[in-house]
Design an enzyme around this catalytic site. Structure first.
Site, PDB file in Angstrom:
ATOM      1  N   CYS A   1       9.050   3.330 -12.091  1.00 33.84           N
ATOM      2  CA  CYS A   1       9.205   3.349 -13.548  1.00 33.84           C
ATOM      3  C   CYS A   1       8.301   4.410 -14.171  1.00 33.84           C
ATOM      4  CB  CYS A   1       8.877   1.978 -14.144  1.00 33.84           C
ATOM      5  SG  CYS A   1       9.842   0.612 -13.457  1.00 33.84           S
TER       6      CYS A   1
ATOM      7  N   CYS B   1       5.184  -0.755 -12.246  1.00 35.73           N
ATOM      8  CA  CYS B   1       6.127  -0.209 -11.260  1.00 35.73           C
ATOM      9  C   CYS B   1       5.972   1.318 -11.134  1.00 35.73           C
ATOM     10  CB  CYS B   1       7.553  -0.572 -11.686  1.00 35.73           C
ATOM     11  SG  CYS B   1       8.843   0.444 -10.975  1.00 35.73           S
TER      12      CYS B   1
ATOM     13  N   CYS C   1       6.970  -3.299  11.673  1.00 35.75           N
ATOM     14  CA  CYS C   1       7.003  -2.787  13.054  1.00 35.75           C
ATOM     15  C   CYS C   1       5.781  -3.264  13.833  1.00 35.75           C
ATOM     16  CB  CYS C   1       7.052  -1.259  13.047  1.00 35.75           C
ATOM     17  SG  CYS C   1       8.421  -0.539  12.106  1.00 35.75           S
TER      18      CYS C   1
ATOM     19  N   CYS D   1       4.497   1.328   9.606  1.00 35.62           N
ATOM     20  CA  CYS D   1       5.329   0.213   9.112  1.00 35.62           C
ATOM     21  C   CYS D   1       4.721  -1.141   9.503  1.00 35.62           C
ATOM     22  CB  CYS D   1       6.746   0.363   9.677  1.00 35.62           C
ATOM     23  SG  CYS D   1       7.733  -1.135   9.633  1.00 35.62           S
TER      24      CYS D   1
END
Length: 490
Positions: free
Chosen positions: A53, A50, A397, A394
């Protein structure tokens, strides 16, 4: 020279690992037994892959090193949800990474809602242990409390039990995670301070200046709400040090000076410019004022059209109570800053608008809105309008684009406008609220000030059914249920 570099590198690595070792790593087999030994602990449930993280880990480790020295110590714990801590992560409802939770004597006290930098974690977690307000018994205790942290201190001075003390303690309980509180009834401290029944907010020494007092006193009504308001109004002073973690404290109308703000490495240089901001701010309390580090707030500078900054002088930007943006042009000086503030208050300045150029042609079924033509294309177009706020990068999108184009073609003879706007390079006007992409709104032609966020499906038929149902006038080709009307033969 080679060996010197190797030694320095090893020294740095050892320091880094030492800090990592201050964080306790637990697995399913020892989680419950070890956690019950800790009065208060913060647990980070994480996944090694992650990104968030990875960014949090060094700050978490720095905080752990500091919190171990606290009295009582506060433990920082981490649990790998992909390996030895899978069962614990499931038990505590971990669905994203990192998830942070505050534990007390082995039980979850609350989700962690504080900052994610080392200093912020330390401050938040110190507030979780002991009383919300520290009792001071000696002058040495008092002096130590004021200097222990580079932060605001709020101290209650009470000769005896009073309604003011009761109200003060209520506020301390409520604000313990954000504000440092202490109180005293000991005669030697009361005599030194020269007060017997008052609350004093002490500003940190690093923000001391000649334009405002180092402390502010409250001795009014014993009312918790009023005390809380007193703290809120005075906490940051005339010109607050605005950081990423406290930025929400600073409300519009707001003027911010962005420069190389750094109280750790260059306090003198930081205050050189802050004092010049203060000199003007003290005469214009209609606005809130702050200073911010320009690198930390580069994303904010982008919103004012600044992609790169050079030089040491502050850049000044403002927002009024309508959320309109204003840019101070030219080099910073006390005189130019004073003029900017006066013109801003007198409403003589033109608001800054981040906008693409207005399209030369806007004849396609999907109309293009930019900040400069938004009123024409959306607000004053005289039509019900569906508008998509998107980002070019995006994926969702891009997936929506052919469907949105087909929708516009299908409804091009209706009293409905299908519009899209690139929200990454255009200011989005109020009351539209865009935090992710794509965001779609339905704006009825007779009520453009109260648009409704579109939360329906994203297939062609989903859009048609929604528009057919909510259109101000029934569509020519669809009934209110979104069924296509039969064509009448002539």
């Amino acid at each position: 020279m080679y060996w010197i570099h190797i030694c320095l590198l090893l020294t740095c690595l050892c320091a880094a690992f030492a800090k990592e070792e201050d964080v306790v790593e637990l697995v399913d087999s020892d989680f419950e037994s070890r956690m019950s030994d800790y009065e208060v602990a913060l647990v980070m449930f994480y996944a090694p892959w992650c990104g968030h993280c990875k960014r949090l880990k060094p700050e978490y480790a720095k905080a752990a090193e500091d919190l171990l020295r606290n009295d009582p110590p506060v433990m920082l714990v981490k649990v790998d949800c992909t390996e030895g801590g899978k069962e614990s992560c499931t038990k505590y409802g971990v669905s994203g990474y990192p998830t942070l939770k505050v534990f007390k004597n082995g039980d979850v006290l609350q989700d962690y809602g504080g900052p994610r930098d080392a200093a912020g974690i330390v401050k938040y977690m110190k507030a979780q242990v002991g009383p919300s307000s520290k009792e001071l018994e000696t002058v040495a205790d008092f002096d130590k409390f004021l200097t222990a942290e580079k932060d605001v201190s709020v101290v209650g001075f009470f000769e005896k039990e009073t309604d003011l003390k009761i109200a003060f303690m209520k506020v301390a309980d409520k604000l313990r995670e954000k504000v440092r509180f202490a109180h005293t009834s000991f005669k030697n401290i009361l005599e030194k301070q020269g007060t017997k029944n008052a609350i004093i907010l002490f500003r940190p020494a690093y923000l001391a200046n000649k334009f405002e007092d180092d402390s502010v006193t409250y001795s009014e009504k014993a009312d918790a709400d009023q005390i809380q308001q007193f703290i809120k109004e005075n906490y940051h002073g005339l010109v607050g040090h605005r950081t990423y973690d406290n930025k929400d404290d600073f409300k519009n109308p707001l003027i911010v000076a962005y420069y190389n703000v750094d109280y750790n490495k260059n306090a003198k240089g930081t205050n050189y410019w802050r004092n010049r901001i203060l000199k003007v701010a003290k005469n214009h309390k209609e606005y809130n004022f702050a200073i911010s580090n320009k690198d930390q707030f580069q994303m904010e500078l982008n919103e004012f059209g600044v992609e790169f900054t050079k030089g040491d002088k502050p850049l000044v930007f403002a927002k009024n109570d309508k959320d309109q943006k204003f840019v101070m042009s030219g080099d910073f000086s006390i005189e130019s800053f004073e003029k900017f503030v006066k013109d801003l208050i007198a409403e003589k300045l033109e608001p800054y608008l981040k906008s693409e150029a207005i399209p030369e042609s806007n004849d396609e079924p999907v109309k293009i809105a930019v900040a400069k033509n938004f009123d024409e294309v959306v607000t004053n177009n005289g039509k019900d309008t569906l508008i998509e706020f998107y980002a070019p990068w995006c994926g969702h999108c891009k997936k929506l684009t052919p469907i949105y184009d087909e929708l516009a073609k299908t409804l091009q003879n209706e009293d409905v406008a299908i519009v899209k706007m690139d929200a990454t390079v255009n200011d989005v006007p109020q009351p539209f609220d865009v935090k992710g992409f794509p965001t779609l709104y339905w704006a009825p032609k007779d009520n453009k000030n109260s648009p409704v966020r579109y939360e329906g499906g994203r297939e062609l038929n989903d859009f048609i059914k929604y528009i057919a149902k909510h259109a101000t006038s029934e569509l020519k080709t669809y009934d209110r249920k979104g069924n296509e009307k039969k064509k009448t033969e002539l």
